[in-house]
Design a protein around this motif. Structure first.
Motif, short mmCIF file in Angstrom:
data_model
loop_
_atom_site.label_atom_id
_atom_site.label_comp_id
_atom_site.label_asym_id
_atom_site.label_seq_id
_atom_site.Cartn_x
_atom_site.Cartn_y
_atom_site.Cartn_z
N ILE A 35 -18.31 60.07 18.15
CA ILE A 35 -17.64 60.58 17.31
C ILE A 35 -16.31 61.86 17.66
O ILE A 35 -15.65 61.64 16.87
CB ILE A 35 -18.53 61.35 15.79
CG1 ILE A 35 -19.46 59.88 15.71
CG2 ILE A 35 -17.33 61.86 15.04
CD1 ILE A 35 -18.62 59.02 14.99
N TYR A 36 -17.04 62.49 18.02
CA TYR A 36 -15.71 63.48 18.22
C TYR A 36 -14.49 62.81 18.90
O TYR A 36 -13.00 62.71 18.21
CB TYR A 36 -16.64 65.03 19.61
CG TYR A 36 -15.05 65.95 19.77
CD1 TYR A 36 -14.70 66.34 18.99
CD2 TYR A 36 -14.51 65.71 20.92
CE1 TYR A 36 -13.66 67.38 19.72
CE2 TYR A 36 -14.34 66.21 21.93
CZ TYR A 36 -13.09 67.30 21.44
OH TYR A 36 -12.15 67.92 21.67
N GLY A 37 -14.69 62.04 20.38
CA GLY A 37 -13.88 61.40 20.69
C GLY A 37 -12.94 60.04 20.09
O GLY A 37 -11.96 60.18 20.43
N LEU A 38 -14.51 59.69 19.12
CA LEU A 38 -12.83 58.90 18.70
C LEU A 38 -12.25 59.53 17.45
O LEU A 38 -10.98 59.32 17.17
CB LEU A 38 -13.88 57.67 17.64
CG LEU A 38 -14.51 57.31 18.75
CD1 LEU A 38 -15.82 56.00 17.64
CD2 LEU A 38 -13.87 55.76 18.93
N CYS A 39 -12.51 60.47 16.99
CA CYS A 39 -11.37 61.47 15.35
C CYS A 39 -10.61 61.81 16.60
O CYS A 39 -9.71 61.81 15.63
CB CYS A 39 -12.60 62.46 15.18
SG CYS A 39 -13.78 61.85 14.04
N LYS A 40 -10.49 62.20 17.38
CA LYS A 40 -9.60 62.94 18.40
C LYS A 40 -8.42 61.50 18.87
O LYS A 40 -7.45 61.97 18.69
CB LYS A 40 -10.08 63.55 19.95
CG LYS A 40 -9.50 64.77 19.98
CD LYS A 40 -9.84 65.20 21.49
CE LYS A 40 -8.48 65.99 22.53
NZ LYS A 40 -9.25 67.36 23.35
N ASN A 41 -9.42 60.44 19.19
CA ASN A 41 -7.76 59.62 19.10
C ASN A 41 -6.83 59.23 18.13
O ASN A 41 -6.23 58.69 18.49
CB ASN A 41 -9.15 58.53 19.82
CG ASN A 41 -9.35 58.43 21.13
OD1 ASN A 41 -8.82 59.32 22.05
ND2 ASN A 41 -9.84 57.80 21.48
N VAL A 42 -7.89 58.77 16.86
CA VAL A 42 -7.58 58.80 15.65
C VAL A 42 -6.27 60.03 14.98
O VAL A 42 -5.10 59.87 14.62
CB VAL A 42 -8.35 58.66 14.62
CG1 VAL A 42 -7.64 58.59 13.50
CG2 VAL A 42 -8.83 57.74 15.33
N ILE A 43 -6.62 61.17 15.72
CA ILE A 43 -5.94 61.86 14.79
C ILE A 43 -4.51 61.98 15.85
O ILE A 43 -3.28 62.36 15.36
CB ILE A 43 -6.56 63.70 15.20
CG1 ILE A 43 -7.26 63.86 14.24
CG2 ILE A 43 -5.55 64.70 14.88
CD1 ILE A 43 -8.41 65.07 14.29
N ASN A 44 -4.56 62.10 17.82
CA ASN A 44 -4.03 62.21 17.75
C ASN A 44 -2.69 60.88 18.12
O ASN A 44 -1.67 61.25 18.55
CB ASN A 44 -3.83 62.13 19.69
CG ASN A 44 -5.02 63.58 19.93
OD1 ASN A 44 -4.49 65.05 19.71
ND2 ASN A 44 -5.56 64.12 21.02
N SER A 45 -3.47 59.99 17.69
CA SER A 45 -2.15 58.50 17.22
C SER A 45 -1.25 59.20 16.48
O SER A 45 -0.34 58.38 15.63
CB SER A 45 -3.23 57.42 16.57
OG SER A 45 -3.84 57.30 15.72
N GLY A 46 -1.47 59.77 15.53
CA GLY A 46 -0.84 59.65 14.19
C GLY A 46 -1.73 58.94 12.44
O GLY A 46 -0.64 59.19 11.73
N ASN A 47 -2.68 58.32 12.98
CA ASN A 47 -2.76 57.02 12.39
C ASN A 47 -3.56 57.19 11.09
O ASN A 47 -4.87 56.27 11.48
CB ASN A 47 -2.62 55.68 13.04
CG ASN A 47 -3.06 54.38 12.17
OD1 ASN A 47 -2.63 54.70 11.25
ND2 ASN A 47 -3.35 53.60 13.14
N TYR A 48 -3.18 58.52 9.87
CA TYR A 48 -4.96 58.64 9.64
C TYR A 48 -4.12 59.11 8.01
O TYR A 48 -3.13 59.96 8.56
CB TYR A 48 -5.50 59.72 9.88
CG TYR A 48 -4.73 60.86 10.82
CD1 TYR A 48 -4.79 62.12 9.76
CD2 TYR A 48 -4.44 61.08 11.80
CE1 TYR A 48 -4.36 63.43 10.22
CE2 TYR A 48 -3.97 62.54 12.14
CZ TYR A 48 -3.76 63.39 11.05
OH TYR A 48 -3.11 64.83 11.58
#
Length: 52
Positions: A2-15
């Protein structure tokens, strides 16, 4: 995971900030992420918010 998925989403800026914050709160309460990971992910969101 979950941590990795959240980090990817945050880094993408798509939230949305509030929506992601709510998700992180739930993941922390459900012991899906640690408090250290929570702090890091919130910091990533804050740094992205400041750079916009």
């Amino acid at each position: 995971m979950i941590y990795g998925l959240c980090k990817n989403v945050i880094n993408s800026g798509n939230y949305e900030q509030q929506s992601m914050q709510n998700k992180l709160d739930v993941f922390l309460l459900g012991n899906r992420i640690t408090s250290t990971q929570y702090t890091e992910l919130c910091g990533l969101m804050d740094s992205q918010q400041a750079s916009e």
